[in-house]
Design a protein around this motif. Structure first.
Motif, PDB file in Angstrom:
ATOM      1  N   LEU A  42      48.052  41.516  33.989  1.00  0.00           N
ATOM      2  CA  LEU A  42      47.000  40.212  33.513  1.00  0.00           C
ATOM      3  C   LEU A  42      46.278  40.029  35.045  1.00  0.00           C
ATOM      4  CD1 LEU A  42      49.580  37.862  31.684  1.00  0.00           C
ATOM      5  CD2 LEU A  42      47.757  39.355  30.832  1.00  0.00           C
ATOM      6  N   PRO A  44      42.425  38.704  36.311  1.00  0.00           N
ATOM      7  CA  PRO A  44      41.322  38.043  35.910  1.00  0.00           C
ATOM      8  C   PRO A  44      39.971  39.176  35.925  1.00  0.00           C
ATOM      9  CG  PRO A  44      42.331  36.596  37.423  1.00  0.00           C
ATOM     10  CD  PRO A  44      43.015  37.840  37.150  1.00  0.00           C
ATOM     11  N   VAL A  50      41.916  34.753  32.387  1.00  0.00           N
ATOM     12  CA  VAL A  50      43.295  34.843  32.693  1.00  0.00           C
ATOM     13  C   VAL A  50      43.314  33.973  34.104  1.00  0.00           C
ATOM     14  CG1 VAL A  50      45.013  36.004  33.553  1.00  0.00           C
ATOM     15  CG2 VAL A  50      43.961  36.945  31.377  1.00  0.00           C
ATOM     16  N   ALA A  58      49.762  42.800  29.613  1.00  0.00           N
ATOM     17  CA  ALA A  58      49.315  42.840  28.450  1.00  0.00           C
ATOM     18  C   ALA A  58      49.464  44.357  28.102  1.00  0.00           C
ATOM     19  CB  ALA A  58      47.950  42.229  28.207  1.00  0.00           C
ATOM     20  N   ALA A  81      52.319  39.769  25.468  1.00  0.00           N
ATOM     21  CA  ALA A  81      52.241  39.552  26.851  1.00  0.00           C
ATOM     22  C   ALA A  81      53.589  39.626  27.323  1.00  0.00           C
ATOM     23  CB  ALA A  81      51.855  38.115  26.946  1.00  0.00           C
ATOM     24  N   LEU A  84      55.789  37.468  31.734  1.00  0.00           N
ATOM     25  CA  LEU A  84      54.929  36.200  32.277  1.00  0.00           C
ATOM     26  C   LEU A  84      55.587  35.450  33.451  1.00  0.00           C
ATOM     27  CD1 LEU A  84      53.531  34.957  29.191  1.00  0.00           C
ATOM     28  CD2 LEU A  84      52.479  36.427  30.641  1.00  0.00           C
TER      29      LEU A  84
END
Length: 98
Positions: A42, A44, A50, A58, A81, A84
């Motif tokens: 994850l 950006p 994100v 992911a 996901a 996390l």
């Protein structure tokens, strides 16, 4: 009438992420992606939108993803996901809705 399509099998590895898929480009900014298998951090840079404080992975297993003019018009498969972790320092409940 001329109907043309460009198709390719792609496999991409970047850092600790990988993606494999069959991609077909057509006229009218239509993109069809089939047999997507991906495991991505994850990040950006890879997944716009994100939050920078959210870490994890992911996993995508998609039979079909279809885009027209950059908008998803059809999606079949599974997106998960995993692992996390919110590193913002705040106690924030994580809720994911797809």
């Amino acid at each position: 009438m001329l109907l043309g399509k460009l198709a390719a099998h792609i496999a991409v590895t970047r850092g600790d992420g990988n993606l494999e898929a069959e991609v077909q480009l057509g006229f009218g900014q239509r993109v069809t992606v089939r047999h997507v298998l991906a495991d991505l951090p994850l990040d950006p840079a890879l997944l716009p939108g994100v939050p920078a404080d959210l870490h994890g992975r992911a996993h995508l297993d998609l039979a079909l993803a279809q885009f027209e003019h950059g908008i998803i018009t059809e999606l079949q498969g599974r997106i998960e996901a995993r692992d996390l972790e919110d590193r913002s320092g705040r106690a924030t409940p994580l809720a994911v809705t797809w």
